[in-house]
Design an enzyme around this catalytic site. Structure first.
Site, PDB file in Angstrom:
ATOM      1  N   SER A  59      45.691 121.371 -31.370  1.00  0.00           N
ATOM      2  CA  SER A  59      45.194 120.000 -31.214  1.00  0.00           C
ATOM      3  C   SER A  59      44.917 119.819 -29.728  1.00  0.00           C
ATOM      4  O   SER A  59      45.454 120.553 -28.889  1.00  0.00           O
ATOM      5  CB  SER A  59      46.217 118.989 -31.727  1.00  0.00           C
ATOM      6  OG  SER A  59      47.497 119.230 -31.178  1.00  0.00           O
ATOM      7  N   GLU A  86      44.304 117.065 -26.381  1.00  0.00           N
ATOM      8  CA  GLU A  86      44.509 115.708 -25.860  1.00  0.00           C
ATOM      9  C   GLU A  86      43.474 115.388 -24.777  1.00  0.00           C
ATOM     10  O   GLU A  86      43.220 116.203 -23.894  1.00  0.00           O
ATOM     11  CB  GLU A  86      45.927 115.597 -25.292  1.00  0.00           C
ATOM     12  CG  GLU A  86      46.254 114.192 -24.818  1.00  0.00           C
ATOM     13  CD  GLU A  86      47.736 114.027 -24.526  1.00  0.00           C
ATOM     14  OE1 GLU A  86      48.573 114.396 -25.373  1.00  0.00           O
ATOM     15  OE2 GLU A  86      48.048 113.529 -23.425  1.00  0.00           O
ATOM     16  N   ASP A 100      55.418 104.010 -19.690  1.00  0.00           N
ATOM     17  CA  ASP A 100      56.151 103.970 -18.422  1.00  0.00           C
ATOM     18  C   ASP A 100      56.361 102.525 -17.954  1.00  0.00           C
ATOM     19  O   ASP A 100      55.607 101.641 -18.337  1.00  0.00           O
ATOM     20  CB  ASP A 100      55.374 104.760 -17.357  1.00  0.00           C
ATOM     21  CG  ASP A 100      55.499 106.249 -17.599  1.00  0.00           C
ATOM     22  OD1 ASP A 100      56.612 106.703 -17.929  1.00  0.00           O
ATOM     23  OD2 ASP A 100      54.492 106.964 -17.475  1.00  0.00           O
ATOM     24  N   PHE A 122      52.327 116.341 -11.252  1.00  0.00           N
ATOM     25  CA  PHE A 122      52.555 115.854 -12.623  1.00  0.00           C
ATOM     26  C   PHE A 122      53.979 116.190 -13.056  1.00  0.00           C
ATOM     27  O   PHE A 122      54.691 115.372 -13.622  1.00  0.00           O
ATOM     28  CB  PHE A 122      51.636 116.552 -13.627  1.00  0.00           C
ATOM     29  CG  PHE A 122      50.213 116.074 -13.635  1.00  0.00           C
ATOM     30  CD1 PHE A 122      49.855 114.857 -13.094  1.00  0.00           C
ATOM     31  CD2 PHE A 122      49.229 116.858 -14.233  1.00  0.00           C
ATOM     32  CE1 PHE A 122      48.537 114.433 -13.117  1.00  0.00           C
ATOM     33  CE2 PHE A 122      47.910 116.441 -14.262  1.00  0.00           C
ATOM     34  CZ  PHE A 122      47.560 115.224 -13.700  1.00  0.00           C
ATOM     35  N   HIS A 174      49.569 122.073 -28.818  1.00  0.00           N
ATOM     36  CA  HIS A 174      48.840 120.867 -28.404  1.00  0.00           C
ATOM     37  C   HIS A 174      48.430 121.107 -26.950  1.00  0.00           C
ATOM     38  O   HIS A 174      49.283 121.330 -26.090  1.00  0.00           O
ATOM     39  CB  HIS A 174      49.766 119.656 -28.513  1.00  0.00           C
ATOM     40  CG  HIS A 174      49.122 118.354 -28.161  1.00  0.00           C
ATOM     41  ND1 HIS A 174      48.293 117.670 -29.015  1.00  0.00           N
ATOM     42  CD2 HIS A 174      49.187 117.593 -27.031  1.00  0.00           C
ATOM     43  CE1 HIS A 174      47.871 116.541 -28.444  1.00  0.00           C
ATOM     44  NE2 HIS A 174      48.405 116.479 -27.244  1.00  0.00           N
TER      45      HIS A 174
HETATM   46  P1  FAD Z   1      61.134 107.691 -25.615  1.00  0.00           P
HETATM   47  O1  FAD Z   1      61.040 108.985 -26.331  1.00  0.00           O
HETATM   48  O2  FAD Z   1      61.242 106.481 -26.397  1.00  0.00           O
HETATM   49  O3  FAD Z   1      62.313 107.741 -24.602  1.00  0.00           O
HETATM   50  C1  FAD Z   1      62.449 108.850 -23.711  1.00  0.00           C
HETATM   51  C2  FAD Z   1      63.843 108.897 -23.158  1.00  0.00           C
HETATM   52  O4  FAD Z   1      64.063 107.811 -22.277  1.00  0.00           O
HETATM   53  C3  FAD Z   1      64.915 108.799 -24.239  1.00  0.00           C
HETATM   54  O5  FAD Z   1      65.961 109.645 -23.919  1.00  0.00           O
HETATM   55  C4  FAD Z   1      65.346 107.380 -24.156  1.00  0.00           C
HETATM   56  O6  FAD Z   1      66.676 107.197 -24.571  1.00  0.00           O
HETATM   57  C5  FAD Z   1      65.234 107.119 -22.687  1.00  0.00           C
HETATM   58  N1  FAD Z   1      65.017 105.719 -22.443  1.00  0.00           N
HETATM   59  C6  FAD Z   1      64.077 104.949 -23.001  1.00  0.00           C
HETATM   60  N2  FAD Z   1      64.170 103.689 -22.525  1.00  0.00           N
HETATM   61  C7  FAD Z   1      65.203 103.690 -21.661  1.00  0.00           C
HETATM   62  C8  FAD Z   1      65.802 102.719 -20.846  1.00  0.00           C
HETATM   63  N3  FAD Z   1      65.359 101.459 -20.822  1.00  0.00           N
HETATM   64  N4  FAD Z   1      66.847 103.103 -20.053  1.00  0.00           N
HETATM   65  C9  FAD Z   1      67.300 104.368 -20.064  1.00  0.00           C
HETATM   66  N5  FAD Z   1      66.773 105.340 -20.829  1.00  0.00           N
HETATM   67  C10 FAD Z   1      65.740 105.010 -21.605  1.00  0.00           C
HETATM   68  N6  FAD Z   1      52.330 107.410 -21.497  1.00  0.00           N
HETATM   69  C11 FAD Z   1      51.332 106.482 -21.560  1.00  0.00           C
HETATM   70  O7  FAD Z   1      51.397 105.451 -20.870  1.00  0.00           O
HETATM   71  N7  FAD Z   1      50.227 106.677 -22.356  1.00  0.00           N
HETATM   72  C12 FAD Z   1      50.078 107.769 -23.148  1.00  0.00           C
HETATM   73  O8  FAD Z   1      49.075 107.906 -23.857  1.00  0.00           O
HETATM   74  C13 FAD Z   1      51.129 108.766 -23.123  1.00  0.00           C
HETATM   75  N8  FAD Z   1      51.057 109.872 -23.909  1.00  0.00           N
HETATM   76  C14 FAD Z   1      52.095 110.766 -23.914  1.00  0.00           C
HETATM   77  C15 FAD Z   1      52.029 111.867 -24.780  1.00  0.00           C
HETATM   78  C16 FAD Z   1      53.056 112.804 -24.801  1.00  0.00           C
HETATM   79  C17 FAD Z   1      52.960 113.970 -25.755  1.00  0.00           C
HETATM   80  C18 FAD Z   1      54.173 112.653 -23.931  1.00  0.00           C
HETATM   81  C19 FAD Z   1      55.262 113.685 -23.917  1.00  0.00           C
HETATM   82  C20 FAD Z   1      54.246 111.559 -23.083  1.00  0.00           C
HETATM   83  C21 FAD Z   1      53.227 110.605 -23.061  1.00  0.00           C
HETATM   84  N9  FAD Z   1      53.275 109.477 -22.231  1.00  0.00           N
HETATM   85  C22 FAD Z   1      52.253 108.539 -22.275  1.00  0.00           C
HETATM   86  C23 FAD Z   1      54.392 109.275 -21.285  1.00  0.00           C
HETATM   87  C24 FAD Z   1      55.485 108.357 -21.845  1.00  0.00           C
HETATM   88  O9  FAD Z   1      54.968 107.071 -22.103  1.00  0.00           O
HETATM   89  C25 FAD Z   1      56.573 108.264 -20.801  1.00  0.00           C
HETATM   90  O10 FAD Z   1      57.222 109.488 -20.632  1.00  0.00           O
HETATM   91  C26 FAD Z   1      57.583 107.136 -20.991  1.00  0.00           C
HETATM   92  O11 FAD Z   1      58.375 107.013 -19.833  1.00  0.00           O
HETATM   93  C27 FAD Z   1      58.521 107.335 -22.180  1.00  0.00           C
HETATM   94  O12 FAD Z   1      57.913 107.068 -23.352  1.00  0.00           O
HETATM   95  P2  FAD Z   1      58.406 107.887 -24.678  1.00  0.00           P
HETATM   96  O13 FAD Z   1      57.797 107.285 -25.864  1.00  0.00           O
HETATM   97  O14 FAD Z   1      58.153 109.315 -24.435  1.00  0.00           O
HETATM   98  O15 FAD Z   1      59.934 107.550 -24.580  1.00  0.00           O
END
Ligand code: FAD
Length: 305
Positions: free
Chosen positions: A19, A21, A113, A223, A273
């Site tokens: 896939s 991105e 983020d 990055f 991916h």
């Molecule tokens: P989660 O998986 O929900 O959490 C990650 C970790 O952080 C977990 O351990 C969780 O417990 C911890 N955590 C979460 N919230 C808190 C908190 N408040 N305090 C302490 N710990 C916490 N970002 C974008 O903006 N746009 C995108 O399109 C995008 N695509 C992505 C695609 C992939 C495949 C990946 C790996 C990352 C992507 N990101 C993107 C980055 C991502 O949004 C960031 O890494 C963000 O900080 C965490 O989101 P998550 O859904 O990965 O977090």
């Protein structure tokens, strides 16, 4: 590397699936680059192509437009990234609903983020989804969507420990996530050790490795620093002295990425991916080495139309 490493079919019992991105373009020129990359990669018949969502939801419209155009002009299956940041539940649900209406069936659900930037404390929007697992559940409630989520083999920088990070993954899986895509990594042992931990918890969804072909080492290192991914010394050594030699850098980049994916294939991995950075050349070359060949009717004709 021994020459036999360049024979991915050696252990391949299941077909290789890929896939890609992309990120939504900011200018007309970037749009042209994106679409020429999509046209080049589409015939490789990826399982899906995903389009990122800018920090703070900044690309909401552009992500939507790009996904719509992929649906309208290609035979590809788009996956729209979506975050919880800076939006109420209703606003996020509305984005999901409109994706559903457009024909999108796959969403990559993320927390996103912090609005103030990476490294600052994350604060959920008061009326928004407070964590990714809630967003996953919301999307699943909204319709028949496939949902992918993130996974962090070297743990997310905000997670206090890898175990806490695995708890977060578990919650996303319990909420209905169908697949996880990893943050990029360069040391395959890190990914495989992570898989062992995931499987030990009984998590059974595919954890697809995210592969970042490194064309620009300095940029990749930046990055990685932000993403909490480690950069092994050997990787820096491979690009040493090539700062002003883009031709050789490209050859090295293809060799390094091919070496990484072949090692993973040798160790049983079949799904990949690719973080394309909207560029096709390197990813196309690596996919070719993996044995993928252009297939008629898989998007190129429609994309070029
Ligand atoms: P989660 O998986 O929900 O959490 C990650 C970790 O952080 C977990 O351990 C969780 O417990 C911890 N955590 C979460 N919230 C808190 C908190 N408040 N305090 C302490 N710990 C916490 N970002 C974008 O903006 N746009 C995108 O399109 C995008 N695509 C992505 C695609 C992939 C495949 C990946 C790996 C990352 C992507 N990101 C993107 C980055 C991502 O949004 C960031 O890494 C963000 O900080 C965490 O989101 P998550 O859904 O990965 O977090």
């Amino acid at each position: 590397m021994s020459p036999t490493a360049f024979r991915p079919s050696r252990h391949a019992t299941r077909p290789i699936r890929v896939s890609f991105e992309f990120f939504p373009p900011k200018s007309e020129e970037m749009e042209k680059t994106l679409w020429s990359s999509i046209e080049r990669l589409a015939p490789l018949n990826p399982s899906f192509v995903s389009v990122t969502y800018g920090a703070g939801g900044s690309t909401r419209e552009r992500t939507h437009r790009t996904v719509e155009r992929i649906l309208a002009e290609t035979a590809l299956k788009p996956a729209a990234h979506l975050t919880c940041v800076a939006a109420t539940r209703e606003e996020v649900d509305e984005v999901v609903r409109s994706y559903g209406e457009t024909g999108v069936r796959h969403i990559v659900a993320l927390r996103g983020d912090p609005v103030a930037g990476i490294g600052t404390a994350y604060e959920a929007h008061p009326g928004g989804y407070s964590q990714t697992s809630d967003l996953v559940a919301g999307i699943k409630r909204a319709g028949d969507f496939e949902v992918s989520v993130s996974a962090y083999p070297e743990k997310h920088p905000e997670a206090p420990s890898l175990e806490a990070d695995l708890d977060a993954l578990q919650k996303k899986v319990d909420a209905g996530a169908d697949r996880a895509i990893t943050q990029f990594f360069f040391d395959n042992d890190v990914y495989l050790r992570y898989l062992d931990k995931v499987h030990a918890r009984g998590i059974g969804i595919p954890i697809v490795p995210g592969i970042l072909p490194v064309l620009n080492f300095r940029q990749a290192r930046n990055f990685a620093e932000r993403a909490g991914a480690s950069v092994p010394d050997w990787l820096g050594a491979r690009f040493e002295g090539l700062e002003n030699d883009p031709e050789t850098r490209k050859l090295i980049a293809a060799a390094v990425a091919a070496e990484q994916v072949f090692d993973l294939v040798d160790r049983g991995v079949r799904d990949f991916h690719f973080y394309t950075m909207n560029r096709a050349d390197l990813v196309y070359a690596v996919c070719h080495l993996l044995g993928l060949r252009p297939q008629a009717g898989q998007g190129a004709e429609r994309a070029a139309a």
